[in-house]
Design an enzyme around this catalytic site. Sequence first.
Site, mmCIF file in Angstrom:
data_model
loop_
_atom_site.group_PDB
_atom_site.id
_atom_site.type_symbol
_atom_site.label_atom_id
_atom_site.label_comp_id
_atom_site.label_asym_id
_atom_site.label_seq_id
_atom_site.Cartn_x
_atom_site.Cartn_y
_atom_site.Cartn_z
ATOM 1 N N ARG A 308 0.795 -1.225 0.000
ATOM 2 C CA ARG A 308 0.000 0.000 0.000
ATOM 3 C C ARG A 308 0.830 1.280 0.000
ATOM 4 O O ARG A 308 0.520 2.198 -0.758
ATOM 5 C CB ARG A 308 -1.027 -0.005 1.142
ATOM 6 N N TYR A 312 0.086 3.203 -3.391
ATOM 7 C CA TYR A 312 -0.818 4.358 -3.290
ATOM 8 C C TYR A 312 -0.221 5.508 -2.493
ATOM 9 O O TYR A 312 -0.924 6.478 -2.203
ATOM 10 C CB TYR A 312 -2.119 4.010 -2.561
ATOM 11 N N CYS A 339 14.785 -3.411 -5.832
ATOM 12 C CA CYS A 339 15.425 -2.454 -6.735
ATOM 13 C C CYS A 339 14.349 -1.579 -7.364
ATOM 14 O O CYS A 339 14.174 -1.557 -8.586
ATOM 15 C CB CYS A 339 16.218 -3.184 -7.797
ATOM 16 N N GLU A 340 13.599 -0.928 -6.528
ATOM 17 C CA GLU A 340 12.497 -0.054 -6.917
ATOM 18 C C GLU A 340 12.489 1.049 -5.888
ATOM 19 O O GLU A 340 12.411 0.778 -4.690
ATOM 20 C CB GLU A 340 11.154 -0.799 -6.787
#
Length: 424
Positions: A308, A312, A339-340
């Site tokens: 979440r 969002y 890796c984000e």
Amino acid sequence: MPISDNYKARLYPRLETIAEHFGTPFHIYDERGIRETVLNLQSKFDYATFQEYYAVKALPNPQILKILYGEGLGFDCSSIPELILARQTGASGERIFFTSNNTTPEEFEVALADGGCILNLDDISLIDKMPKMPELICFRYNPGEKRKGNSIIGNPVESKFGLAHDQLEEAYRLAKEKGANRFGIHAMIVSNERDYQAFVQTCFMLLELVEKLNKSLNIQIEFINLGGGLGIPYHPEDKPLDLSTLAAAIQRSLIYFERLNKYMPRIYMESARYITGSHGVLVTRAINHKDTYRRYIGVDANMSSLMRPGLYGAYHHIDVFGKDSSERDVIVDVVGALCENNDKFAVQRALPPIDDGDLLIIHDTGAHGHAMGFNYNGRLRPQELLLRNNGTVERIRRAETIEDYFATLNFEPKMLNISTTHTT
Ligand SMILES: *Cc1c(COP(=O)(O)O)cnc(C)c1O
């Protein structure tokens, strides 16, 4: 007011022991809190005319579903695995609501088998795609520009769900022609909404439609389903939903309806977040920290446990175990290992000073938490635990393993040889 002081008082004194015994990370849910919330919800309505269908997608764990079923809840399902989960608790027939959209023939088959369920059709075109018309049928209504929705679920005109206003009467007429003789109506307009008036408006809207449809088609719609979407306070400053006022307003409108129409429709809801959302936490250990342009706290959970915040930008309150939570004076990003760059549980959050090895408690993960996790980047979903009424802690789902990750690579070879001739 994120998780309750009562849950904290029972959980926190034993948290270090639980973490050592089971290892981190884990979600841990609170049986007592869940049961109390269900009882409180049911007590606001008339037992004879109210039914809550827990939306299985939010926390599809058999042990939790068993608790909910035992308290008298039904289940809202929208896929075959969810139907199976619901039926495994013992639920069948009208204790199951099937609210799929973009439904396949296989889904209809399973929904109608094994004692069936209440079918909630998402489109008029599906009437002809069902293997047979059941006696009892429900349609999901999308009011389009007649309602505004809210910021989370968006504008109804842009929503893929439900039948348009002008299709509704035709849909009930066709269903009746094909043999249906019991009817319901459903709408879900808002999500995580803490303003009770949104639900009262949905109730008014549906009762008005029921009156109209009953008259023009000579039917008697038995129930209105107000959907889910009851909100919880994720942020300490959020005001909780006023459930008593909500329920009283709905009961009044039902009594008024009964006076005019000589019967009272049953009232259904399919909340999930409201039932379990604030009765779960994700417990994770700080394993690294780094100071670059910001201070980062690296923990041993990541987006595979809770999407979440990344998905969002949702707020989840965080406590640091054993640290005075009134001393939140270090600004940090709490991050996982993906890796984000959106793999963050908190962004620029003021927290007490955190040392490697500290336990972080991420609040309100009891709905749409574990269930939403994914395996991107080879990250595995964590275990789920349950704090029972009697104080025992039970593992109710193990953590995923590397073998689970590779399971779909174990398959029968299948090949298709197509010789192609290229002409240019
Ligand atoms: C997701 C969903 C729910 C539950 O939503 P909450 O916000 O958790 O109450 C209920 N009904 C339908 C059809 C849903 O898709």
